[in-house]
Design an enzyme around this catalytic site. Sequence first.
Site, PDB file in Angstrom:
ATOM      1  CB  ILE A 134       6.134   3.957  16.571  1.00 18.43           C
ATOM      2  CG1 ILE A 134       7.477   4.705  16.517  1.00 18.43           C
ATOM      3  CG2 ILE A 134       6.333   2.442  16.662  1.00 18.43           C
ATOM      4  CD1 ILE A 134       8.267   4.537  15.216  1.00 18.43           C
ATOM      5  CD  GLU A 156       6.283  -0.297   5.316  1.00 14.78           C
ATOM      6  OE1 GLU A 156       7.017  -0.880   4.499  1.00 14.78           O
ATOM      7  OE2 GLU A 156       5.502  -0.894   6.079  1.00 14.78           O
ATOM      8  N   GLY A 178     -21.720  11.327  -4.901  1.00  9.73           N
ATOM      9  CA  GLY A 178     -22.214  12.696  -4.777  1.00  9.73           C
ATOM     10  C   GLY A 178     -22.150  13.176  -3.333  1.00  9.73           C
ATOM     11  CG  LEU A 238      13.872   3.798   9.950  1.00  8.31           C
ATOM     12  CD1 LEU A 238      15.284   3.355  10.335  1.00  8.31           C
ATOM     13  CD2 LEU A 238      13.528   3.289   8.536  1.00  8.31           C
ATOM     14  CD  GLN A 261     -17.134  14.332  -8.153  1.00  8.75           C
ATOM     15  OE1 GLN A 261     -16.472  14.698  -7.193  1.00  8.75           O
ATOM     16  NE2 GLN A 261     -17.937  15.154  -8.818  1.00  8.75           N
TER      17      GLN A 261
END
Length: 387
Positions: free
Chosen positions: A163, A370, A346, A131, A343
Amino acid sequence: MAAEQSFDVYRLPEEHEAVREAVREVCTAKVAPHAAEADETGEFPKSSYDALRAADFHAPHIPVEYGGAGADALATAIVIEEVARACAASSLIPAVNKLGTMPLILAGSEELKRKYLPAVATGDAMFSYCLSEPEAGSDAASMTTKAVRDGDHWVLNGVKRWITNAGVSEYYTVFAVTDPTARSKGISAFVVEKSDPGVSFGAPEKKLGIKGSPTREVYFDNVRIPADRMIGAEGTGFATAMRTLDHTRVTIAAQALGIAQGALDYAKGYVQERKQFGKPVADFQGVQFMLADMGMKLEAARQLTYAAAAKSERGDADLTYFGAAAKCFASDAAMEITTDAVQLLGGYGYTRDYPVERMMRDAKITQIYEGTNQVQRIVMARQLLKG
């Protein structure tokens, strides 16, 4: 109490739980071990494809009458979720097979379905969806790829960008302009085969994440295809593309869920083992609050995604809204959850020795493809303001 036990509202049917267990078993044994390698090499994970194909999880949505497993939209979402939990790139195998074939399932002739769907069902071929173009992303209706009628053939010229699985897939659903004066009502859909003369592919894109899923441009240089390869009536292609996305945005939500679940699972295990200040990191309230928020967002996203999947299966009138909402909410949640997982690990979270940095990179695309999450919000707002 007996009455309460039989209250099945908002509980997944047993067969769907069985699907999850079966996919998780395959993915733990045969997909997860290849995820890091696919990310490092940027190569299509053939061994993961073979494992999914052997278990019939590579294209579970194909109806039984075309040789498929006939999985409903919720079961398909669960398959994609579980594959993504192990390897986001591999989850694009069932997801893009659905994306590429959905136009045929929704609007294709019986002859086209019988010609192309069985090969996807057996795993002999994959199907991609063409598309987007270099100058037509969110504004897909401004595409310039053209198809011109020539006797009992159509001749396609143009280029498609971003694609997924291009070059690996045998078949492509291609949207092209057949009447330049009619904007979105002048777009038609076609099946193009990889082997058709004039079809070629660009170099693989160098991406942030989902590196094991090839993304390339597809070029159409005077590609002549029989007229009976048109999907639906002339001029209905854009409407088919949008109807397809209503269904397949649910699969991107499911992919986001899986990525987030994989990150949460890993982070949970890590903080219980890692010790600082003489006790497990999981004992600190600040860490517990992070985990609580991650789990809460993930479960909210899952409930919305499953509700949307059920609406996809039923073809509910409000699917457009729910598909957009599920995709948008789940992908935003996945980005937050994977970032928090990094996080929680660490400095280790920032290294490729641990999988959470890959999951964080993989999560990002779910907010973009999408339909970007900005486009999803436009879609939702329009639905809310209708009538």
